[in-house]
Design a protein around this motif. Structure first.
Motif, PDB file in Angstrom:
ATOM      1  N   SER A 202     -17.239  43.856 -17.478  1.00 48.87           N
ATOM      2  CA  SER A 202     -17.881  44.439 -18.705  1.00 48.87           C
ATOM      3  C   SER A 202     -19.464  45.013 -18.382  1.00 48.87           C
ATOM      4  O   SER A 202     -20.008  45.776 -19.089  1.00 48.87           O
ATOM      5  CB  SER A 202     -18.128  42.992 -19.639  1.00 48.87           C
ATOM      6  OG  SER A 202     -18.886  42.147 -18.618  1.00 48.87           O
ATOM      7  N   GLY A 203     -19.972  44.681 -17.163  1.00 52.04           N
ATOM      8  CA  GLY A 203     -20.966  45.299 -16.938  1.00 52.04           C
ATOM      9  C   GLY A 203     -20.953  46.831 -16.570  1.00 52.04           C
ATOM     10  O   GLY A 203     -21.802  47.614 -16.734  1.00 52.04           O
ATOM     11  N   ASP A 204     -20.026  47.190 -15.900  1.00 52.89           N
ATOM     12  CA  ASP A 204     -19.547  48.461 -15.605  1.00 52.89           C
ATOM     13  C   ASP A 204     -19.304  49.475 -17.123  1.00 52.89           C
ATOM     14  O   ASP A 204     -19.696  50.563 -17.160  1.00 52.89           O
ATOM     15  CB  ASP A 204     -18.167  48.762 -14.941  1.00 52.89           C
ATOM     16  CG  ASP A 204     -18.347  48.197 -13.349  1.00 52.89           C
ATOM     17  OD1 ASP A 204     -19.271  47.895 -12.703  1.00 52.89           O
ATOM     18  OD2 ASP A 204     -17.269  47.699 -13.012  1.00 52.89           O
TER      19      ASP A 204
ATOM     20  N   ARG B  98     -22.678  50.150 -18.412  1.00 45.93           N
ATOM     21  CA  ARG B  98     -23.341  51.066 -17.878  1.00 45.93           C
ATOM     22  C   ARG B  98     -22.683  52.429 -18.390  1.00 45.93           C
ATOM     23  O   ARG B  98     -23.513  53.328 -18.523  1.00 45.93           O
ATOM     24  CB  ARG B  98     -23.199  50.801 -16.314  1.00 45.93           C
ATOM     25  CG  ARG B  98     -24.033  51.938 -15.395  1.00 45.93           C
ATOM     26  CD  ARG B  98     -23.779  51.628 -13.882  1.00 45.93           C
ATOM     27  NE  ARG B  98     -22.382  51.451 -13.411  1.00 45.93           N
ATOM     28  CZ  ARG B  98     -21.443  52.475 -13.703  1.00 45.93           C
ATOM     29  NH1 ARG B  98     -21.840  53.733 -13.679  1.00 45.93           N
ATOM     30  NH2 ARG B  98     -20.221  52.026 -13.107  1.00 45.93           N
ATOM     31  N   LEU B  99     -21.396  52.459 -18.291  1.00 46.19           N
ATOM     32  CA  LEU B  99     -21.004  53.777 -18.591  1.00 46.19           C
ATOM     33  C   LEU B  99     -21.086  54.117 -20.047  1.00 46.19           C
ATOM     34  O   LEU B  99     -21.336  55.165 -20.421  1.00 46.19           O
ATOM     35  CB  LEU B  99     -19.315  53.670 -18.593  1.00 46.19           C
ATOM     36  CG  LEU B  99     -18.788  53.443 -17.249  1.00 46.19           C
ATOM     37  CD1 LEU B  99     -17.407  53.129 -17.070  1.00 46.19           C
ATOM     38  CD2 LEU B  99     -19.093  54.918 -16.408  1.00 46.19           C
ATOM     39  N   GLN B 100     -21.325  53.146 -20.942  1.00 43.66           N
ATOM     40  CA  GLN B 100     -21.599  53.382 -22.271  1.00 43.66           C
ATOM     41  C   GLN B 100     -23.116  53.948 -22.626  1.00 43.66           C
ATOM     42  O   GLN B 100     -23.509  54.815 -23.285  1.00 43.66           O
ATOM     43  CB  GLN B 100     -21.605  52.244 -23.295  1.00 43.66           C
ATOM     44  CG  GLN B 100     -21.777  52.271 -24.751  1.00 43.66           C
ATOM     45  CD  GLN B 100     -20.960  53.418 -25.310  1.00 43.66           C
ATOM     46  OE1 GLN B 100     -19.580  53.266 -25.082  1.00 43.66           O
ATOM     47  NE2 GLN B 100     -21.225  54.422 -26.066  1.00 43.66           N
TER      48      GLN B 100
END
Length: 85
Positions: A13-15, A18-20
């Protein structure tokens, strides 16, 4: 029992957050570029150019004063078309 697909578990969910954030920042930079008559796309810019554009978009007055005014001039001028006879 089947093992879960590695591609499905590779992102956390952290990735995704970050992508968002990165996608939102690129969209904001593209909106800034759209205000200029240059016709540039963020996909065409190098990492160095993206960093410079980010700094300009965050504080245009501070970034473009003094010796940086040439950068603003170069970014905002319309490219000349080559005319053939």
């Amino acid at each position: 029992m089947k093992t879960p697909n590695a591609r499905l578990t590779a992102l956390t969910s952290g990735d995704l957050a970050r992508l968002q954030r990165d996608a939102d920042e690129l969209a904001d930079l593209q909106a800034f570029l759209n205000l200029l008559p240059s016709g540039l796309l963020v996909e065409q810019l190098s990492d160095e150019e993206l960093n410079r554009l980010s700094a300009i978009a965050e504080a245009p007055e501070e970034t473009l004063c003094g010796p940086q005014i040439l950068s603003w001039h170069n970014m905002s001028r319309r490219p000349k078309l080559i005319q053939t006879r």
